[in-house]
Design an enzyme around this catalytic site. Structure first.
Site, PDB file in Angstrom:
ATOM      1  N   HIS A  19       0.832  -1.201   0.000  1.00  0.00           N
ATOM      2  CA  HIS A  19       0.000   0.000   0.000  1.00  0.00           C
ATOM      3  C   HIS A  19       0.876   1.265   0.000  1.00  0.00           C
ATOM      4  O   HIS A  19       0.649   2.198  -0.772  1.00  0.00           O
ATOM      5  CB  HIS A  19      -0.912   0.027   1.231  1.00  0.00           C
ATOM      6  CG  HIS A  19      -2.178  -0.739   1.076  1.00  0.00           C
ATOM      7  ND1 HIS A  19      -2.212  -2.108   0.993  1.00  0.00           N
ATOM      8  CD2 HIS A  19      -3.476  -0.312   0.998  1.00  0.00           C
ATOM      9  CE1 HIS A  19      -3.473  -2.504   0.878  1.00  0.00           C
ATOM     10  NE2 HIS A  19      -4.256  -1.440   0.874  1.00  0.00           N
TER      11      HIS A  19
ATOM     12  N   HIS B 256       0.790  -2.999   9.448  1.00  0.00           N
ATOM     13  CA  HIS B 256       2.221  -2.860   9.161  1.00  0.00           C
ATOM     14  C   HIS B 256       2.905  -2.125  10.300  1.00  0.00           C
ATOM     15  O   HIS B 256       2.255  -1.416  11.081  1.00  0.00           O
ATOM     16  CB  HIS B 256       2.458  -2.098   7.853  1.00  0.00           C
ATOM     17  CG  HIS B 256       2.111  -2.880   6.627  1.00  0.00           C
ATOM     18  ND1 HIS B 256       2.891  -3.898   6.146  1.00  0.00           N
ATOM     19  CD2 HIS B 256       1.046  -2.794   5.789  1.00  0.00           C
ATOM     20  CE1 HIS B 256       2.339  -4.405   5.057  1.00  0.00           C
ATOM     21  NE2 HIS B 256       1.221  -3.761   4.825  1.00  0.00           N
TER      22      HIS B 256
END
Length: 550
Positions: free
Chosen positions: A155, A206
């Site tokens: 992303h 993350h």
């Protein structure tokens, strides 16, 4: 005999043929042995050097999430995460070609393909997990994201590359905008990249290490596109078919050399899909210019369509319908007719074996596949996706392992903390004078805080159950000892080892099993996504001219 087994049994039998120096069941390996025997020595050493960093940052991420958590931020970051997904970009890319921005479309294809491929390559090479849950809670509107490894963040890679390139293009065209418009657009691009980057950490998907590396990778990809993108396009458009053949060969080699993961991670599938997109864009764009656009080497000049709003709407609607029809026809056809071809090729030893793909010799046919594509949804899934977007609070908030890699990291982390606890205890016993002076005992990880009453009340709160789905609570519902290191050497006894092995098996049984992946899916994805790209840059433009909406 193999074809008489159930598909999952055939898949397990296929994996069991992999040479292994350790015959112990995976569930009893405490995580470490699994990677040691499935990874080359240099990759295993790399993972062992990096895994402490992932574990070190987890408590800080959990603390940050706990301090910042709110309903509004859950909705905001859960919603904006969709702007960094493959689905969003695959929806936007064809529209660039149909609405007068083919140069932007080509640049996005190159950057996103590089970002998805290289981030997926590194993910499967390093095999680093996402930040541990618990203590983190994972907030997502995508059911497949947690099945991938964590490092690096795809992303973030995509968002930074796109934002950097757009900021550069905005700077070049600054004289075409008023000061207000220029600064508003600039702020939007910065906000886009920042929201997705911070959102990946806020949502527990993350860590700092993941997004920093992903951001650097995205910036490097944007630099390549800015410096060499236009030159590469001109080189392709001005050449003959041999240049296209060279590109196809290089892309095929990229698929072949993609790193093998130690767990059943779908990163390879995404990389293959975007490799197919690049193939289709290059082939279709070159052929359309040579045959139907008067050998026009100006890429933008080939798609000089009428900007009437009704015609734009007709192109977008018709083009999307054609793309979905293409996939609806080609995908089942290829899955039906490719297995015999693969079996014939396999006879000559020319297959593309991958660890977690069932080989054609071990099955007769491919059954209908569900949830097998993270890039472009099935047509019948669109209404559900739109419903989630209209109701962003109906997101998934999960606690606990969601993939095989998650479960292995939970077990390995537990074992590591037990070793650290025993080492600290032995050190304190050997230094009684130091203990009498007030040496503090080893501090347990923040993971243990999840079992506290305050944390449990938060988990059960409406804020944590936004989608009214039961959460996987490994810490309380299955086994609190998975998260709590022992206070003495009792945990090292043989009885405790047997109990741990049983608990490990229960933990793996609670994790959703990955679906069977078939070897023919690799070529299927290449053909289907190359075809989607071809329809975007050649097939649909020809159709638009024929029906009069160009």
């Amino acid at each position: 005999m193999a074809t008489s087994l159930r598909p999952y049994d055939r898949f397990a039998a296929h994996l069991s043929r992999t040479p292994s120096p350790n015959k112990d069941p995976d569930a009893g390996l405490r995580g470490l042995g699994h990677y040691e025997r499935r990874l080359p020595a240099w990759r295993f050493r790399l993972r062992q050097r990096l895994i402490p960093l992932v574990r070190w940052e987890t408590p800080y991420l959990a603390r940050m999430q706990q301090l910042c958590r709110s309903q509004w931020l859950d909705t905001y970051f859960g919603l904006t995460a969709n702007l960094g997904t493959h689905t969003f970009f695959m929806t936007a890319l064809p529209i660039c070609y149909w609405c007068g921005f083919p140069d932007m479309g080509n640049a996005l294809v190159h950057m996103l393909a590089l970002g998805v491929y290289f981030s997926g390559f590194v993910k499967d090479m390093a095999c680093l997990p996402r930040p541990l849950s618990p203590p983190l809670q994972r907030i997502t509107m995508s059911g497949s994201a947690a099945l991938e490894y964590g490092f690096p963040s795809t992303h973030t890679t995509n968002a930074v590359s796109v934002a950097t390139f757009c900021l550069y293009q905005l700077h070049l065209a600054r004289d075409d905008y008023t000061h207000l418009t220029y600064y508003i657009l600039q702020a939007l691009f910065y906000c886009y990249a920042t929201s997705i980057t911070l959102g990946r950490m806020y949502c527990g998907m993350h860590g700092f290490f993941d997004v920093v590396f992903g951001g650097l990778l995205g910036a490097a990809i944007a630099f390549l596109q800015i410096a060499y993108g236009a030159t590469f396009d001109a080189w392709v458009l001005a050449g003959d078919w041999t240049r296209l053949a060279l590109i196809v060969v290089i892309l095929g080699v990229a698929v072949r050399v993609h790193s093998e993961p130690a767990d059943n991670c779908p990163c390879f599938d995404d990389s293959v899909s975007f490799v197919g997109v690049v193939m289709g864009i290059e082939l279709g764009g070159w052929h359309y210019g040579r045959v139907f656009a008067g050998n026009n080497h100006d890429f933008a000049g080939r798609y000089d369509f009428d900007m009437d709003l009704l015609k734009i709407g007709g192109r977008i609607f018709g083009g999307i319908v054609v793309i979905f029809l293409w996939r609806a026809v080609m995908k089942p056809s290829l899955l039906r007719y490719l297995p015999p071809v693969y079996r014939f090729v396999d006879h000559w030893g020319l297959t593309l074996p991958r660890r977690y793909f069932l080989q054609s010799r071990d099955y007769k046919s491919v059954p209908p596949l569900r949830k097998d594509d993270n890039i472009l949804p099935q047509a019948f899934e669109i209404s559900a996706i739109m419903s989630r977007l209209r109701n962003p609070r109906k997101r998934t908030v999960s606690i606990g392992p969601q993939s095989e890699a998650d479960a292995r990291e939970l077990i390995a982390n537990r074992a590591q903390r037990r070793r650290d606890s025993r080492t600290s205890l032995d050190a304190s016993k050997s230094s009684p004078r130091r203990s009498r002076r007030g040496a503090s005992p080893p501090t347990p990880a923040i993971i243990d805080d999840v079992t506290s009453p305050s944390s449990q009340s938060y988990i059960d709160s409406p804020q944590a159950r936004c989608d009214n789905k039961p959460l996987l609570q490994v810490n309380t519902a299955t086994d609190p000892s998975l998260l709590t290191p022992p206070a003495s050497d009792a945990g090292a006894s043989s009885d405790s080892g047997k109990e741990d092995e049983q608990k490990d098996r229960e933990l793996f049984s609670a994790v959703e099993k990955p679906r069977i992946r078939y070897d023919v899916e690799v070529i299927t994805k290449l053909v289907v996504y190359a075809g989607i790209a071809w329809w975007a840059v050649e097939g649909n433009p020809l159709l638009f001219r024929w029906v009069g909406v160009a």
